[in-house]
Design an enzyme around this catalytic site. Structure first.
Site, PDB file in Angstrom:
ATOM      1  N   GLU A 190      -0.628 -10.146  -0.703  1.00  0.00           N
ATOM      2  CA  GLU A 190      -1.289 -10.014   0.777  1.00  0.00           C
ATOM      3  C   GLU A 190      -2.579  -9.265   0.848  1.00  0.00           C
ATOM      4  OE1 GLU A 190       1.348  -9.062   4.105  1.00  0.00           O
ATOM      5  OE2 GLU A 190       0.174  -7.445   4.358  1.00  0.00           O
TER       6      GLU A 190
ATOM      7  N   ILE B 209       0.760  -1.280  -0.031  1.00  0.00           N
ATOM      8  CA  ILE B 209       0.162  -0.031   0.008  1.00  0.00           C
ATOM      9  C   ILE B 209       0.804   0.931   0.007  1.00  0.00           C
ATOM     10  CG2 ILE B 209      -0.108   0.067   2.644  1.00  0.00           C
ATOM     11  CD1 ILE B 209      -3.129   0.831   2.147  1.00  0.00           C
ATOM     12  N   GLY B 210       0.554   2.286  -0.450  1.00  0.00           N
ATOM     13  CA  GLY B 210       1.243   3.659  -0.365  1.00  0.00           C
ATOM     14  C   GLY B 210       1.202   4.024  -2.043  1.00  0.00           C
TER      15      GLY B 210
ATOM     16  N   MET C 122       3.812   5.117  -3.741  1.00  0.00           N
ATOM     17  CA  MET C 122       4.576   4.203  -4.757  1.00  0.00           C
ATOM     18  C   MET C 122       4.205   3.028  -5.398  1.00  0.00           C
ATOM     19  SD  MET C 122       8.605   5.068  -3.439  1.00  0.00           S
ATOM     20  CE  MET C 122       9.112   6.631  -3.378  1.00  0.00           C
TER      21      MET C 122
END
Length: 447
Positions: free
Chosen positions: A245, A221-222, A224
Protein backbone atom coordinates in the site's frame (compact mmCIF):
# COMPACT_ATOMS: atom_id res chain seq x y z
CA UNK A 1 -2.92 19.13 -30.35
CA UNK A 2 -0.81 22.02 -29.03
CA UNK A 3 -0.59 21.17 -25.33
CA UNK A 4 1.62 24.17 -24.62
CA UNK A 5 -1.04 26.55 -25.95
CA UNK A 6 -3.70 24.83 -23.88
CA UNK A 7 -1.41 25.11 -20.86
CA UNK A 8 -1.11 28.86 -21.29
CA UNK A 9 -4.89 29.23 -21.70
CA UNK A 10 -5.53 27.37 -18.43
CA UNK A 11 -2.77 29.02 -16.43
CA UNK A 12 -4.20 30.84 -13.40
CA UNK A 13 -3.15 32.50 -10.18
CA UNK A 14 -3.80 30.85 -6.79
CA UNK A 15 -6.40 33.56 -6.13
CA UNK A 16 -8.27 32.76 -9.35
CA UNK A 17 -8.28 29.09 -8.42
CA UNK A 18 -9.48 29.82 -4.88
CA UNK A 19 -12.35 31.89 -6.27
CA UNK A 20 -13.95 28.67 -7.56
CA UNK A 21 -14.65 27.52 -4.00
CA UNK A 22 -18.11 28.48 -2.71
CA UNK A 23 -20.03 28.01 0.53
CA UNK A 24 -21.35 24.46 0.85
CA UNK A 25 -18.84 22.99 -1.62
CA UNK A 26 -17.04 19.67 -1.31
CA UNK A 27 -13.37 20.36 -1.99
CA UNK A 28 -10.85 17.54 -2.43
CA UNK A 29 -7.28 18.25 -1.31
CA UNK A 30 -5.69 15.10 -2.70
CA UNK A 31 -3.37 12.90 -0.65
CA UNK A 32 -0.20 13.20 1.45
CA UNK A 33 2.56 14.94 -0.53
CA UNK A 34 -0.01 16.04 -3.11
CA UNK A 35 -1.86 18.35 -0.71
CA UNK A 36 -1.92 21.84 -2.29
CA UNK A 37 0.22 24.70 -0.98
CA UNK A 38 -0.26 27.90 -3.00
CA UNK A 39 -3.97 27.39 -3.63
CA UNK A 40 -4.46 26.31 -0.01
CA UNK A 41 -3.06 29.66 1.14
CA UNK A 42 -5.38 31.51 -1.23
CA UNK A 43 -8.42 29.51 -0.10
CA UNK A 44 -7.51 30.25 3.53
CA UNK A 45 -7.80 33.98 2.79
CA UNK A 46 -11.30 33.42 1.35
CA UNK A 47 -12.61 31.08 4.02
CA UNK A 48 -13.66 33.73 6.56
CA UNK A 49 -16.35 34.85 4.10
CA UNK A 50 -17.56 31.27 3.40
CA UNK A 51 -19.68 28.76 5.33
CA UNK A 52 -19.87 24.97 5.43
CA UNK A 53 -17.06 24.21 3.01
CA UNK A 54 -16.30 20.50 3.30
CA UNK A 55 -12.73 19.43 2.57
CA UNK A 56 -11.52 15.86 1.96
CA UNK A 57 -7.93 14.66 2.20
CA UNK A 58 -5.67 12.41 4.20
CA UNK A 59 -2.33 11.83 5.94
CA UNK A 60 -1.47 15.52 6.17
CA UNK A 61 2.28 16.06 6.27
CA UNK A 62 2.14 19.76 7.19
CA UNK A 63 -0.49 22.07 8.66
CA UNK A 64 -2.58 23.53 5.83
CA UNK A 65 -3.19 27.28 5.90
CA UNK A 66 -6.94 26.69 6.08
CA UNK A 67 -6.39 25.15 9.54
CA UNK A 68 -4.87 28.42 10.79
CA UNK A 69 -7.83 30.75 10.25
CA UNK A 70 -9.78 32.14 13.19
CA UNK A 71 -12.71 29.95 14.34
CA UNK A 72 -12.22 27.31 11.63
CA UNK A 73 -15.22 25.21 12.72
CA UNK A 74 -17.52 28.09 11.79
CA UNK A 75 -16.38 27.98 8.18
CA UNK A 76 -15.39 24.45 7.19
CA UNK A 77 -14.91 20.82 8.15
CA UNK A 78 -11.93 18.60 7.37
CA UNK A 79 -12.97 15.04 6.49
CA UNK A 80 -10.00 12.71 6.57
CA UNK A 81 -9.59 9.35 4.85
CA UNK A 82 -6.66 8.55 7.15
CA UNK A 83 -5.59 10.63 10.12
CA UNK A 84 -2.26 11.63 11.52
CA UNK A 85 -1.02 13.87 14.29
CA UNK A 86 -2.01 17.13 12.59
CA UNK A 87 -5.58 15.99 12.11
CA UNK A 88 -5.84 14.58 15.63
CA UNK A 89 -5.12 18.05 17.01
CA UNK A 90 -7.77 19.50 14.70
CA UNK A 91 -10.33 17.02 16.07
CA UNK A 92 -9.96 18.65 19.47
CA UNK A 93 -10.75 22.01 17.84
CA UNK A 94 -14.00 20.64 16.46
CA UNK A 95 -13.45 20.85 12.72
CA UNK A 96 -11.70 17.58 11.78
CA UNK A 97 -13.46 14.24 11.41
CA UNK A 98 -12.49 10.76 10.25
CA UNK A 99 -14.30 9.07 7.35
CA UNK A 100 -14.14 5.31 8.06
CA UNK A 101 -13.53 3.21 4.95
CA UNK A 102 -11.23 0.46 3.79
CA UNK A 103 -8.59 2.28 1.80
CA UNK A 104 -9.01 -0.12 -1.13
CA UNK A 105 -12.61 1.08 -1.56
CA UNK A 106 -11.79 4.74 -2.19
CA UNK A 107 -11.72 4.70 -6.02
CA UNK A 108 -15.10 2.98 -6.21
CA UNK A 109 -16.50 5.28 -3.53
CA UNK A 110 -15.66 8.32 -5.63
CA UNK A 111 -16.95 6.79 -8.84
CA UNK A 112 -20.22 5.69 -7.21
CA UNK A 113 -20.89 8.73 -5.02
CA UNK A 114 -24.29 10.36 -5.70
CA UNK A 115 -22.90 13.88 -6.13
CA UNK A 116 -19.75 15.15 -7.83
CA UNK A 117 -16.87 16.78 -5.99
CA UNK A 118 -17.20 20.52 -6.59
CA UNK A 119 -13.47 21.34 -6.70
CA UNK A 120 -10.37 19.13 -6.64
CA UNK A 121 -7.00 20.78 -6.10
CA UNK A 122 -3.67 18.99 -5.59
CA UNK A 123 0.02 19.10 -6.43
CA UNK A 124 1.42 17.36 -9.52
CA UNK A 125 4.66 17.04 -11.45
CA UNK A 126 5.17 19.33 -14.50
CA UNK A 127 3.28 18.40 -17.68
CA UNK A 128 5.08 15.95 -19.97
CA UNK A 129 5.28 16.07 -23.76
CA UNK A 130 2.04 14.13 -24.06
CA UNK A 131 -0.01 16.52 -21.95
CA UNK A 132 -0.05 14.51 -18.71
CA UNK A 133 0.52 15.74 -15.17
CA UNK A 134 1.89 12.91 -13.03
CA UNK A 135 0.37 12.49 -9.56
CA UNK A 136 3.80 11.83 -8.06
CA UNK A 137 3.84 9.13 -5.37
CA UNK A 138 0.07 9.47 -4.93
CA UNK A 139 -1.73 7.42 -7.58
CA UNK A 140 -3.91 6.03 -4.80
CA UNK A 141 -7.44 7.18 -5.72
CA UNK A 142 -6.62 10.42 -7.55
CA UNK A 143 -7.80 9.34 -11.02
CA UNK A 144 -11.24 8.61 -9.56
CA UNK A 145 -11.24 12.01 -7.82
CA UNK A 146 -10.53 13.74 -11.14
CA UNK A 147 -13.27 11.79 -12.90
CA UNK A 148 -15.90 12.96 -10.41
CA UNK A 149 -14.83 16.59 -9.92
CA UNK A 150 -16.64 19.47 -11.57
CA UNK A 151 -13.46 21.53 -11.48
CA UNK A 152 -9.92 20.11 -11.45
CA UNK A 153 -7.07 22.42 -10.41
CA UNK A 154 -3.48 21.18 -10.59
CA UNK A 155 -0.70 22.93 -8.72
CA UNK A 156 2.56 22.25 -10.53
CA UNK A 157 5.60 21.49 -8.39
CA UNK A 158 8.91 21.01 -10.21
CA UNK A 159 10.18 18.95 -7.29
CA UNK A 160 7.42 16.35 -7.47
CA UNK A 161 8.92 12.99 -8.49
CA UNK A 162 7.49 11.41 -11.63
CA UNK A 163 6.25 7.98 -10.59
CA UNK A 164 5.84 5.48 -13.39
CA UNK A 165 3.20 2.78 -13.32
CA UNK A 166 0.60 0.74 -15.06
CA UNK A 167 -2.49 2.92 -15.02
CA UNK A 168 -4.13 5.95 -13.39
CA UNK A 169 -0.86 7.68 -12.55
CA UNK A 170 -1.77 11.14 -13.82
CA UNK A 171 -4.36 13.49 -15.30
CA UNK A 172 -4.38 14.85 -18.87
CA UNK A 173 -4.50 18.56 -19.55
CA UNK A 174 -7.81 18.07 -21.40
CA UNK A 175 -9.34 17.08 -18.05
CA UNK A 176 -7.83 20.00 -16.13
CA UNK A 177 -9.66 23.30 -15.67
CA UNK A 178 -6.93 25.42 -14.10
CA UNK A 179 -3.15 25.18 -13.78
CA UNK A 180 -1.36 26.99 -10.99
CA UNK A 181 2.41 27.19 -10.97
CA UNK A 182 3.35 27.04 -7.30
CA UNK A 183 6.63 28.03 -5.73
CA UNK A 184 7.74 24.38 -6.04
CA UNK A 185 8.45 23.71 -2.38
CA UNK A 186 10.52 20.67 -1.47
CA UNK A 187 8.38 17.56 -1.19
CA UNK A 188 7.40 17.02 2.43
CA UNK A 189 9.43 14.35 4.16
CA UNK A 190 8.21 11.73 6.57
CA UNK A 191 10.98 10.53 8.85
CA UNK A 192 11.32 6.88 9.72
CA UNK A 193 11.50 7.68 13.43
CA UNK A 194 14.48 7.07 15.66
CA UNK A 195 16.80 4.12 15.70
CA UNK A 196 15.02 0.79 16.30
CA UNK A 197 14.65 -0.12 19.95
CA UNK A 198 15.63 -3.45 21.45
CA UNK A 199 11.95 -4.38 21.35
CA UNK A 200 11.73 -3.46 17.63
CA UNK A 201 14.79 -5.57 16.89
CA UNK A 202 13.51 -8.55 18.87
CA UNK A 203 10.20 -8.51 17.00
CA UNK A 204 11.94 -8.01 13.65
CA UNK A 205 14.23 -10.97 14.24
CA UNK A 206 11.26 -13.27 14.86
CA UNK A 207 9.53 -12.12 11.67
CA UNK A 208 12.56 -12.17 9.34
CA UNK A 209 13.15 -15.81 10.26
CA UNK A 210 9.74 -16.57 8.71
CA UNK A 211 10.48 -14.94 5.33
CA UNK A 212 11.59 -17.25 2.50
CA UNK A 213 13.62 -16.33 -0.55
CA UNK A 214 11.37 -15.02 -3.33
CA UNK A 215 8.71 -13.74 -0.90
CA UNK A 216 6.61 -10.67 -1.79
CA UNK A 217 6.62 -7.95 0.88
CA UNK A 218 4.17 -5.43 2.29
CA UNK A 219 5.44 -3.21 5.09
CA UNK A 220 3.38 -0.81 7.15
CA UNK A 221 4.75 2.37 8.65
CA UNK A 222 6.41 2.54 12.05
CA UNK A 223 9.42 1.44 14.03
CA UNK A 224 8.82 -2.30 13.85
CA UNK A 225 8.24 -2.58 10.09
CA UNK A 226 11.28 -0.32 9.58
CA UNK A 227 13.34 -2.60 11.81
CA UNK A 228 12.19 -5.58 9.75
CA UNK A 229 13.23 -3.75 6.58
CA UNK A 230 16.68 -2.96 7.96
CA UNK A 231 17.17 -6.55 9.04
CA UNK A 232 16.09 -7.85 5.62
CA UNK A 233 18.57 -5.48 3.94
CA UNK A 234 21.34 -7.04 6.03
CA UNK A 235 20.14 -10.63 5.60
CA UNK A 236 20.96 -13.35 3.09
CA UNK A 237 17.45 -13.22 1.57
CA UNK A 238 17.25 -12.82 -2.19
CA UNK A 239 14.85 -12.34 -5.10
CA UNK A 240 12.24 -10.59 -2.97
CA UNK A 241 9.25 -8.79 -4.46
CA UNK A 242 7.26 -5.74 -3.37
CA UNK A 243 3.49 -5.24 -3.50
CA UNK A 244 2.44 -2.72 -0.88
CA UNK A 245 0.00 0.00 0.00
CA UNK A 246 2.67 2.45 1.15
CA UNK A 247 6.19 2.65 -0.23
CA UNK A 248 8.55 3.46 2.66
CA UNK A 249 12.27 4.10 3.04
CA UNK A 250 12.89 0.51 4.12
CA UNK A 251 12.13 -0.68 0.58
CA UNK A 252 14.82 1.64 -0.79
CA UNK A 253 17.34 0.16 1.64
CA UNK A 254 16.36 -3.40 0.70
CA UNK A 255 16.56 -2.52 -3.01
CA UNK A 256 19.96 -0.88 -2.70
CA UNK A 257 21.18 -3.99 -0.87
CA UNK A 258 20.28 -6.02 -3.98
CA UNK A 259 17.59 -8.08 -2.27
CA UNK A 260 14.67 -7.09 -4.53
CA UNK A 261 14.30 -8.43 -8.06
CA UNK A 262 10.61 -9.35 -8.25
CA UNK A 263 11.70 -12.37 -10.27
CA UNK A 264 9.19 -14.69 -8.62
CA UNK A 265 6.15 -12.42 -8.71
CA UNK A 266 3.15 -13.97 -10.44
CA UNK A 267 1.86 -10.51 -11.44
CA UNK A 268 3.83 -7.32 -12.19
CA UNK A 269 6.99 -9.40 -12.50
CA UNK A 270 10.09 -7.38 -11.78
CA UNK A 271 8.14 -4.34 -10.56
CA UNK A 272 7.76 -2.88 -7.07
CA UNK A 273 4.06 -2.05 -6.86
CA UNK A 274 2.62 0.58 -4.50
CA UNK A 275 -0.38 2.91 -4.07
CA UNK A 276 1.45 5.85 -2.51
CA UNK A 277 4.84 6.68 -1.08
CA UNK A 278 6.05 8.97 1.69
CA UNK A 279 9.42 9.16 3.36
CA UNK A 280 12.73 10.97 3.14
CA UNK A 281 14.24 12.59 0.06
CA UNK A 282 16.09 9.30 -0.52
CA UNK A 283 12.74 7.66 -1.24
CA UNK A 284 11.53 10.36 -3.66
CA UNK A 285 14.82 10.28 -5.55
CA UNK A 286 14.57 6.50 -5.83
CA UNK A 287 11.00 6.56 -7.14
CA UNK A 288 11.54 9.40 -9.62
CA UNK A 289 11.42 7.96 -13.14
CA UNK A 290 12.34 4.49 -11.86
CA UNK A 291 10.88 1.81 -14.19
CA UNK A 292 11.48 -0.84 -11.52
CA UNK A 293 8.77 0.81 -9.41
CA UNK A 294 5.09 0.70 -10.32
CA UNK A 295 2.71 3.35 -9.06
CA UNK A 296 -0.87 2.03 -9.14
CA UNK A 297 -4.36 2.84 -7.85
CA UNK A 298 -5.20 1.53 -4.41
CA UNK A 299 -8.10 -0.61 -5.61
CA UNK A 300 -5.42 -2.65 -7.41
CA UNK A 301 -2.64 -2.73 -4.83
CA UNK A 302 -4.98 -3.48 -1.93
CA UNK A 303 -7.37 -5.76 -3.78
CA UNK A 304 -7.43 -9.11 -2.00
CA UNK A 305 -7.39 -10.77 -5.43
CA UNK A 306 -4.13 -9.01 -6.36
CA UNK A 307 -2.52 -9.82 -3.03
CA UNK A 308 -3.58 -13.45 -3.04
CA UNK A 309 -2.26 -13.93 -6.60
CA UNK A 310 1.27 -13.47 -5.27
CA UNK A 311 2.87 -16.54 -3.70
CA UNK A 312 4.58 -16.31 -0.31
CA UNK A 313 3.05 -12.94 0.41
CA UNK A 314 4.40 -11.46 3.66
CA UNK A 315 2.37 -8.68 5.29
CA UNK A 316 3.83 -6.83 8.31
CA UNK A 317 1.83 -4.22 10.23
CA UNK A 318 1.67 -2.47 13.60
CA UNK A 319 -1.27 -2.16 15.96
CA UNK A 320 -2.24 -0.30 19.13
CA UNK A 321 -3.50 -3.21 21.21
CA UNK A 322 -5.20 -6.61 21.10
CA UNK A 323 -7.64 -8.34 23.44
CA UNK A 324 -7.75 -11.94 24.62
CA UNK A 325 -10.35 -12.75 21.98
CA UNK A 326 -7.81 -11.80 19.31
CA UNK A 327 -9.47 -8.55 18.22
CA UNK A 328 -6.87 -6.10 16.91
CA UNK A 329 -7.21 -2.34 17.29
CA UNK A 330 -4.90 -0.39 15.00
CA UNK A 331 -6.89 2.84 14.87
CA UNK A 332 -7.76 4.39 18.21
CA UNK A 333 -7.05 4.80 21.90
CA UNK A 334 -10.55 4.23 23.20
CA UNK A 335 -12.71 6.86 21.51
CA UNK A 336 -9.68 8.96 20.51
CA UNK A 337 -9.03 8.38 16.83
CA UNK A 338 -5.37 7.81 15.96
CA UNK A 339 -5.22 6.84 12.28
CA UNK A 340 -7.73 4.84 10.26
CA UNK A 341 -8.69 1.47 8.83
CA UNK A 342 -6.25 1.88 5.96
CA UNK A 343 -5.44 -1.36 4.18
CA UNK A 344 -4.40 -3.52 7.10
CA UNK A 345 -7.40 -5.87 6.91
CA UNK A 346 -7.02 -6.17 3.11
CA UNK A 347 -3.47 -7.42 3.54
CA UNK A 348 -4.32 -9.69 6.47
CA UNK A 349 -7.01 -11.37 4.35
CA UNK A 350 -5.05 -11.37 1.10
CA UNK A 351 -1.86 -12.77 2.62
CA UNK A 352 -3.73 -15.72 4.11
CA UNK A 353 -5.21 -16.51 0.69
CA UNK A 354 -1.74 -16.37 -0.88
CA UNK A 355 0.01 -19.71 -1.44
CA UNK A 356 2.51 -19.80 1.43
CA UNK A 357 1.43 -16.33 2.56
CA UNK A 358 1.60 -15.00 6.11
CA UNK A 359 0.47 -11.82 7.82
CA UNK A 360 2.09 -10.51 10.99
CA UNK A 361 0.57 -8.06 13.45
CA UNK A 362 3.34 -6.80 15.71
CA UNK A 363 3.52 -4.59 18.76
CA UNK A 364 5.48 -4.09 21.95
CA UNK A 365 4.00 -6.09 24.79
CA UNK A 366 3.60 -2.99 26.97
CA UNK A 367 3.80 0.80 27.03
CA UNK A 368 4.28 3.56 29.56
CA UNK A 369 1.09 5.48 30.31
CA UNK A 370 2.10 9.14 30.20
CA UNK A 371 -0.76 10.21 32.47
CA UNK A 372 -0.11 7.76 35.29
CA UNK A 373 3.57 7.03 34.73
CA UNK A 374 2.77 3.33 35.00
CA UNK A 375 3.45 0.52 32.55
CA UNK A 376 0.37 -0.92 30.84
CA UNK A 377 -0.12 -4.10 28.82
CA UNK A 378 -0.98 -3.86 25.13
CA UNK A 379 -2.60 -7.29 25.47
CA UNK A 380 -5.86 -6.57 27.26
CA UNK A 381 -8.76 -8.71 28.52
CA UNK A 382 -11.09 -6.71 26.27
CA UNK A 383 -10.44 -3.65 24.15
CA UNK A 384 -10.97 -0.32 25.89
CA UNK A 385 -14.47 1.12 25.62
CA UNK A 386 -14.84 2.77 22.22
CA UNK A 387 -11.75 1.17 20.66
CA UNK A 388 -12.08 0.18 17.02
CA UNK A 389 -11.71 -3.40 15.81
CA UNK A 390 -9.49 -3.17 12.72
CA UNK A 391 -8.90 -6.91 12.32
CA UNK A 392 -11.55 -9.26 13.67
CA UNK A 393 -10.71 -12.24 15.84
CA UNK A 394 -11.42 -14.56 12.90
CA UNK A 395 -8.82 -12.97 10.63
CA UNK A 396 -5.57 -12.53 12.56
CA UNK A 397 -2.80 -14.93 11.51
CA UNK A 398 0.52 -14.36 13.31
CA UNK A 399 0.85 -12.08 16.33
CA UNK A 400 4.28 -10.98 17.53
CA UNK A 401 5.74 -9.20 20.57
CA UNK A 402 9.29 -9.13 21.89
CA UNK A 403 8.37 -12.21 23.93
CA UNK A 404 7.50 -14.43 21.00
CA UNK A 405 5.35 -15.22 18.00
CA UNK A 406 2.03 -17.10 18.01
CA UNK A 407 -0.20 -18.33 15.20
CA UNK A 408 -3.78 -17.46 16.21
CA UNK A 409 -5.55 -18.82 13.15
CA UNK A 410 -8.22 -21.40 13.98
CA UNK A 411 -7.61 -21.51 17.72
CA UNK A 412 -10.53 -21.90 20.12
CA UNK A 413 -11.09 -19.11 22.62
CA UNK A 414 -9.10 -20.76 25.42
CA UNK A 415 -6.24 -21.66 23.07
CA UNK A 416 -6.14 -18.11 21.74
CA UNK A 417 -6.12 -16.62 25.24
CA UNK A 418 -3.29 -18.98 26.23
CA UNK A 419 -1.27 -18.09 23.14
CA UNK A 420 -1.67 -14.35 23.64
CA UNK A 421 -0.82 -14.50 27.33
CA UNK A 422 2.31 -16.48 26.48
CA UNK A 423 3.72 -13.46 24.59
CA UNK A 424 2.45 -10.82 27.03
CA UNK A 425 4.84 -8.98 29.32
CA UNK A 426 5.56 -11.33 32.26
CA UNK A 427 4.38 -8.71 34.78
CA UNK A 428 0.82 -8.94 33.42
CA UNK A 429 0.41 -12.63 32.72
CA UNK A 430 -1.11 -13.67 36.07
CA UNK A 431 -3.68 -10.89 35.92
CA UNK A 432 -4.53 -11.77 32.32
CA UNK A 433 -5.08 -15.38 33.37
CA UNK A 434 -7.48 -14.21 36.08
CA UNK A 435 -9.30 -12.03 33.55
CA UNK A 436 -9.52 -14.93 31.08
CA UNK A 437 -10.99 -17.14 33.81
CA UNK A 438 -13.69 -14.55 34.53
CA UNK A 439 -14.54 -14.44 30.82
CA UNK A 440 -14.74 -18.25 30.61
CA UNK A 441 -11.94 -18.50 28.07
CA UNK A 442 -9.37 -20.21 30.29
CA UNK A 443 -8.94 -23.90 31.12
CA UNK A 444 -7.41 -24.68 34.52
CA UNK A 445 -5.42 -27.49 32.91
CA UNK A 446 -3.40 -25.12 30.75
CA UNK A 447 -2.06 -22.79 33.45
Amino acid sequence: MDFKASYQQKLATPEQAAALVKSGDWVDYGWTTGTPVAVDAAIAKRLPELKDVKFRGGILMWVPEIFKIENPAEHFSWNSWHMGGIERKAVAQGFSFYSPIRYSELPRYYRDMPEDVDVAVFQVAPMDNHGYFNFGPNASHMAAVCERSKKVIVEVNKNMPVCLGGSEVGVHIDDVDMIVEGDSPAIAQLGGGGAPTEVDQAVAKLIVEQIPNGACLQLGIGGMPNAVGSMIAQSDLKDLGVHTEMYVDAFVDISMAGKITGAHKQIDKGRQTYAFGAGTQKLYDFLDGNPACMSAPVDYTNDIRSISALDNFISINNAVDIDLFGQVNAESAGIKNISGAGGQLDFVLGAYLSHGGKSFICMSSSFMDKKTGQMQSRIRPTLANGSIVTDTRANVHYFVTEYGMVNLKGLSTWQKAEALISVAHPDFREQLIQDAEKMNIWRRSNK
